[in-house]
Design a protein around this motif. Structure first.
Motif, PDB file in Angstrom:
ATOM      1  N   GLY A  81       0.671  -1.156  -0.060  1.00 37.76           N
ATOM      2  CA  GLY A  81      -0.102   0.239   0.216  1.00 37.76           C
ATOM      3  C   GLY A  81       0.768   1.150   0.368  1.00 37.76           C
ATOM      4  O   GLY A  81       0.396   2.300  -0.568  1.00 37.76           O
ATOM      5  N   THR A  85      -0.289   3.298  -2.691  1.00 36.08           N
ATOM      6  CA  THR A  85      -0.886   5.207  -2.536  1.00 36.08           C
ATOM      7  C   THR A  85      -0.008   6.347  -2.572  1.00 36.08           C
ATOM      8  O   THR A  85      -0.104   7.462  -3.493  1.00 36.08           O
ATOM      9  CB  THR A  85      -0.678   5.249  -0.710  1.00 36.08           C
ATOM     10  OG1 THR A  85      -0.817   4.527  -0.871  1.00 36.08           O
ATOM     11  CG2 THR A  85      -1.507   7.095  -0.111  1.00 36.08           C
ATOM     12  N   LEU A 124      -7.128   0.138  -5.183  1.00 38.47           N
ATOM     13  CA  LEU A 124      -7.456   0.987  -4.100  1.00 38.47           C
ATOM     14  C   LEU A 124      -8.948   0.021  -3.935  1.00 38.47           C
ATOM     15  O   LEU A 124      -9.759   0.233  -2.402  1.00 38.47           O
ATOM     16  CB  LEU A 124      -7.446   2.158  -3.544  1.00 38.47           C
ATOM     17  CG  LEU A 124      -6.045   2.399  -4.339  1.00 38.47           C
ATOM     18  CD1 LEU A 124      -5.684   4.108  -4.214  1.00 38.47           C
ATOM     19  CD2 LEU A 124      -5.154   2.223  -2.676  1.00 38.47           C
TER      20      LEU A 124
END
Length: 239
Positions: A81, A85, A124
């Motif tokens: 992540g 991100t 996501l």
């Protein structure tokens, strides 16, 4: 239909007020007919759609398993992540010069741009879908023998299916945007048409091309919504 008629009326009034800056619907219709007659618009849309499918298909192959493992494992969610991100908040347009140097200007470049535009949003959303499956539903599946791959097949995938379809819809929209942005940089397909018509101030032709790009995105999303209603109708509870 009422909304369409209302939009055409407002458009006509605004075009009359702005003068030659905004073409009237009749002028736009004539330009669209001429674009179809010459075949330029059809060929450009076909090229753009092919590039969308390459990058969008690759994004689907990568986003679904990555998003699923991130939703299931807190360790992988933190580990992967961080990178997802970081790339999610990075403007893909700022990476285009680098991608041209690395991938060249052939199909590899278009595939990479479309892929980067779509994949992180899809990851996501899929992660959120898998992570929000209630533990009680998983436990009920385990009681009835849904372990290992059966848990994915009969528990996690059906429960996360609404998020999966949402990821497909948003990813497709992002893929169309990515293809057009890439073509504007390389002067190919839709981008080549827009540049050539803009150079000679052919406003009706430019607007006709833009509207067809919008229709390309809208029809794809509508098709995915039909699939969503077909396979995720169990979400809605009627009394």
């Amino acid at each position: 239909m009422a909304g369409l008629v209302f939009g055409v009326v407002i458009w006509s009034l605004f075009a009359r007020w702005t003068g030659p800056t905004l073409p009237r619907p009749v002028v736009l219709g004539s330009a669209t007919v001429e674009l179809y007659r010459s075949g330029a618009l059809v060929d450009a849309l076909a090229e753009t759609l092919l590039r969308v499918m390459f990058g969008y298909g690759l994004a689907i192959v990568i986003a679904f398993p990555v998003g699923a493992v991130m939703g299931l494992s807190s360790f992988l969610n933190i580990f992967i992540g961080t990178y997802v991100t970081a790339l999610f908040v990075t403007s893909v347009a700022s990476l285009l010069p680098f991608l041209i140097l690395v991938a060249g200007t052939d199909i590899n470049f278009y595939t990479a741009v479309v892929f980067l535009f779509a994949v992180f949003h899809m990851i996501l959303i899929v992660r959120a879908g898998v992570a929000t499956v209630e533990q009680g539903i998983r436990d009920a599946g385990y009681v009835f023998g849904a372990t290992g791959w059966r848990a994915y097949r009969y528990i996690l995938l059906p429960a996360a299916l609404p998020h999966v379809v949402a990821a497909l819809r948003i990813g497709y929209n992002r893929a169309v945007k990515g293809a057009v942005v890439a073509e504007l940089w390389i002067y190919a397909g839709i981008g080549e048409l827009l540049h050539s018509y803009q150079r000679f101030s052919q406003t009706p032709e430019v607007l006709a091309v833009v509207l067809h790009v919008m229709l390309l995105a809208v029809f794809g999303v509508r098709l995915l919504r039909v699939i969503e209603r077909r396979y995720t109708g169990w979400r809605e509870v009627s009394v």
